[in-house]
Design a protein around this motif. Structure first.
Motif, mmCIF file in Angstrom:
data_model
loop_
_atom_site.group_PDB
_atom_site.id
_atom_site.type_symbol
_atom_site.label_atom_id
_atom_site.label_comp_id
_atom_site.label_asym_id
_atom_site.label_seq_id
_atom_site.Cartn_x
_atom_site.Cartn_y
_atom_site.Cartn_z
ATOM 1 N N UNK A 185 -14.392 33.897 -13.652
ATOM 2 C CA UNK A 185 -12.958 33.819 -13.925
ATOM 3 C C UNK A 185 -12.604 32.535 -14.672
ATOM 4 N N UNK A 186 -13.092 31.406 -14.183
ATOM 5 C CA UNK A 186 -12.874 30.154 -14.902
ATOM 6 C C UNK A 186 -13.802 29.092 -14.338
ATOM 7 N N UNK A 192 -16.977 26.538 -10.716
ATOM 8 C CA UNK A 192 -16.495 27.788 -11.291
ATOM 9 C C UNK A 192 -16.071 28.770 -10.202
ATOM 10 N N UNK A 193 -15.232 29.702 -10.597
ATOM 11 C CA UNK A 193 -14.804 30.800 -9.734
ATOM 12 C C UNK A 193 -15.350 32.098 -10.289
ATOM 13 N N UNK A 205 -20.657 27.056 -3.281
ATOM 14 C CA UNK A 205 -19.773 26.219 -2.465
ATOM 15 C C UNK A 205 -19.087 27.047 -1.383
ATOM 16 N N UNK A 206 -18.608 28.224 -1.741
ATOM 17 C CA UNK A 206 -17.966 29.094 -0.753
ATOM 18 C C UNK A 206 -18.133 30.536 -1.192
ATOM 19 N N UNK A 207 -18.157 31.414 -0.198
ATOM 20 C CA UNK A 207 -18.284 32.850 -0.477
ATOM 21 C C UNK A 207 -17.438 33.611 0.526
ATOM 22 N N UNK A 265 -10.924 43.057 0.961
ATOM 23 C CA UNK A 265 -11.040 44.512 0.783
ATOM 24 C C UNK A 265 -11.208 44.934 -0.672
ATOM 25 N N UNK A 266 -10.975 44.021 -1.622
ATOM 26 C CA UNK A 266 -10.980 44.414 -3.029
ATOM 27 C C UNK A 266 -12.019 43.700 -3.881
ATOM 28 N N UNK A 267 -12.561 42.590 -3.412
ATOM 29 C CA UNK A 267 -13.472 41.850 -4.276
ATOM 30 C C UNK A 267 -14.250 40.805 -3.478
ATOM 31 N N UNK A 268 -15.314 40.306 -4.106
ATOM 32 C CA UNK A 268 -16.021 39.155 -3.574
ATOM 33 C C UNK A 268 -15.514 37.913 -4.295
ATOM 34 N N UNK A 269 -15.385 36.830 -3.559
ATOM 35 C CA UNK A 269 -14.840 35.579 -4.103
ATOM 36 C C UNK A 269 -15.897 34.492 -3.928
#
Length: 563
Positions: free
Chosen positions: A319-320, A311-312, A285-287, A291-295
């Motif tokens: 994560x959930x 999900x995340x 859905x989104x990416x 500087x610290x992580x990929x979401x």
């Protein structure tokens, strides 16, 4: 402009690109195989070894102008292709064949050798191209230092002779300077701003431009000492260089689309491989990268489950999902909050929790909350995006919330505050980046900032699934001064069969007090609905395992990392 200055400028660029390629490879190998120190050490060793091989083999090469151009074109191809090869090799479906893991590991290191050997050709070829000493920028810089003083100091330790007028030392000096620039720019600019995928294409573009610039100079007629090859001899190389430049330029012109296409495809396949083949289907859905992580947010459909769930995914760990986001945060927040007679008087430190969902649960108790999270960009996403706001109910506006964007380790070392409850809503220890959050030093800092009746709560990996990690974790926490823990699960229908199964596991850690949760106090529909699923509350002594070293910042135990 002179031949020498052009050649030394190209030397700087190619050294810049070569070392940066290796840094990209090191980071990719760390992502796939873990062990940052190990991966970077092996990469540096293989790179230096292959540089030597390339230098030896360069003695067999003639026509330095032609071969140098070939080397740069080959590097412009090999650098980005090597990165894509590492990703591709590690995206293949798992194969249950003896030795498959070792073969994949070995093949993933081949790009290091290829780039190293090609880079090893460069200095000998460039030295052949730079014959007569001229007044160059680098030589001018060399006159800025006090030569007489330096020679006097060197005389104490070495036999000093007449200064070497050969070109080798100058080429090597520029090469080392380019290497330094490559490491600094990659670490401070390329990787934080563009990530691995776009960075490697930017390096390929720079390599291709260096090759074309060198070729253009030799054809310009301004050159005095370099031989001018015929157009027919270099036509194929120039065509490839132009195609590479156009391709890489086009890719870099759309960095977000490129990064999203490569990374999300890999992540989707990785998530699907966590289940038996054909069971899971994942659609992004989104990416985003910070500087610290990929979401990554995605929709996941599992065979046998009704409907899909959203999900995340942060970096390498889930994560959930919306089907169990409430149970997770009820376990993390609501269960321990019921151990206090007056929740509104509780001072809470929330480490992590950048989605603000834990804050929303704490708001129900009117508790005072200090939150510390290192990732300011992720905090901003959680404030602005509907995906997060549907869960956090704009808890970032809670009037008893104080959010600090800082590393938790640094925050705890600097603050004098004490807390009744510390909640760890942090990523799992899937790589070296989070090792410090699972160290004796970190848990010692947590203990130092607890009030007399204070507690620390964290989700944990189950010992059944990760026995080695659990042993190291227990010894780590015990060495920090915690000697008691209260374990419990939260339950959910995880497989869609309407039956409840144990989901996330939690520990309440203490160095003294042993309060029992009183679930009737909970401000959580989930807790009231599922109160009977919680086990009888039983505080236990933290186990101590012989022969298992705790994880310390300066003596890390990599067995605590969960692959």
């Amino acid at each position: 402009m002179t031949d020498r200055r052009v050649t030394l400028a190209v030397t700087f660029v190619v050294a810049f690109c070569s070392i940066a390629y290796e840094l990209v490879y090191s980071e990719l190998l760390t992502v796939f195989f873990g062990g940052t120190v190990l991966r970077y050490s092996i990469t540096i060793g293989l790179y230096m070894f292959s540089l030597g091989i390339g230098s030896v083999l360069s003695a067999q090469l003639g026509e330095p102008e032609s071969n140098f151009l070939r080397t740069e074109v080959y590097l412009a191809i090999a650098g980005p292709v090597g990165a894509m090869a590492i990703i591709g090799i590690n995206s293949l479906p798992p194969v249950s064949v003896p030795g498959a893991g070792a073969l994949i590991l070995g093949l993933s290191h081949v790009p290091i050798l290829v780039v190293g050997v090609l880079s090893g050709f460069e200095v000998p070829l460039l030295t052949d191209l730079v014959e007569d000493r001229e007044d160059t920028v680098f030589a001018s810089l060399g006159r800025l230092y006090p030569r007489r003083i330096v020679r006097g100091i060197l005389t104490v330790f070495f036999t000093v002779g007449k200064p070497d007028e050969r070109s080798f030392s100058e080429v090597l000096g520029v090469d080392y300077l380019g290497g330094l620039a490559g490491t600094v720019v990659y670490a401070l600019v390329l990787y934080p701003r563009f990530g691995l995928v776009v960075s490697v294409f930017a390096l390929g573009l720079l390599n291709a431009l260096a090759a074309l610039g060198f070729a253009a100079w030799t054809f310009s007629g301004a050159t005095r000492t370099l031989s001018r090859p015929t157009a027919g001899k270099w036509r194929a190389l120039l065509l490839v260089g132009l195609l590479l430049t156009g391709t890489y330029g086009g890719l870099i012109g759309h960095p977000n689309a490129v990064d999203r296409a490569v990374t999300t495809t890999y992540l989707e396949r990785t998530i699907e491989r966590e289940f038996p083949e054909g069971v899971a289907s994942v659609d992004t859905r989104s990416y985003d990268t910070t500087p610290y992580q990929t979401v990554l947010t995605y929709e996941r459909e599992l065979e046998g489950h009704a409907g899909t769930e959203t999900c995340l995914h942060l970096d390498r760990a889930i994560q959930f999902c919306d089907t169990w986001v409430d149970s997770y945060h009820s376990g993390l927040v609501d269960v321990p909050m019921t151990t206090f007679d007056d929740p509104s008087s509780v001072d809470v430190l929330l480490v992590g929790g950048g989605d603000y969902i834990a804050v929303d649960h704490l708001r129900q108790y009117n508790a005072s909350v200090d939150q510390v999270d290192i990732d300011g960009e992720f905090l901003e996403m959680a404030r602005e995006r509907e995906f997060f706001r549907q869960y956090n109910d704009e808890a970032y506006e809670y009037d008893r919330l104080n959010t600090t964007t800082e590393d938790a380790f640094t925050y705890l070392e600097a603050t004098d505050e004490t807390y009744d409850l510390i909640l760890l809503d942090i990523p799992g220890v899937r790589s070296d980046e989070t090792l410090s959050l699972y160290s004796t030093e970190f848990y010692s800092l947590l203990r130092d900032h607890l009030s007399d009746e204070g507690l620390v709560v964290s989700w944990v990996y189950t010992s059944g699934d990760h026995p080695t990690h659990s042993k190291v974790y227990a010894n780590t926490v015990r060495e920090a001064g915690f000697d008691r823990y209260l374990p419990y699960y939260v339950y959910d229908d995880l497989d869609g069969d309407t039956e409840l199964e144990p989901g996330e596991r939690f520990y309440v850690l203490s160095d003294g007090p042993t309060p029992e949760p009183a679930l009737q106090r909970a401000e959580s529909d989930y807790i009231h609905k599922n109160a009977e699923t919680f086990e009888t509350w039983q505080w236990r002594s933290l186990p101590s395992y012989r022969g298992v070293e705790p994880n310390n910042v300066f003596r890390p135990n990599y067995d605590i990392i969960v692959d």
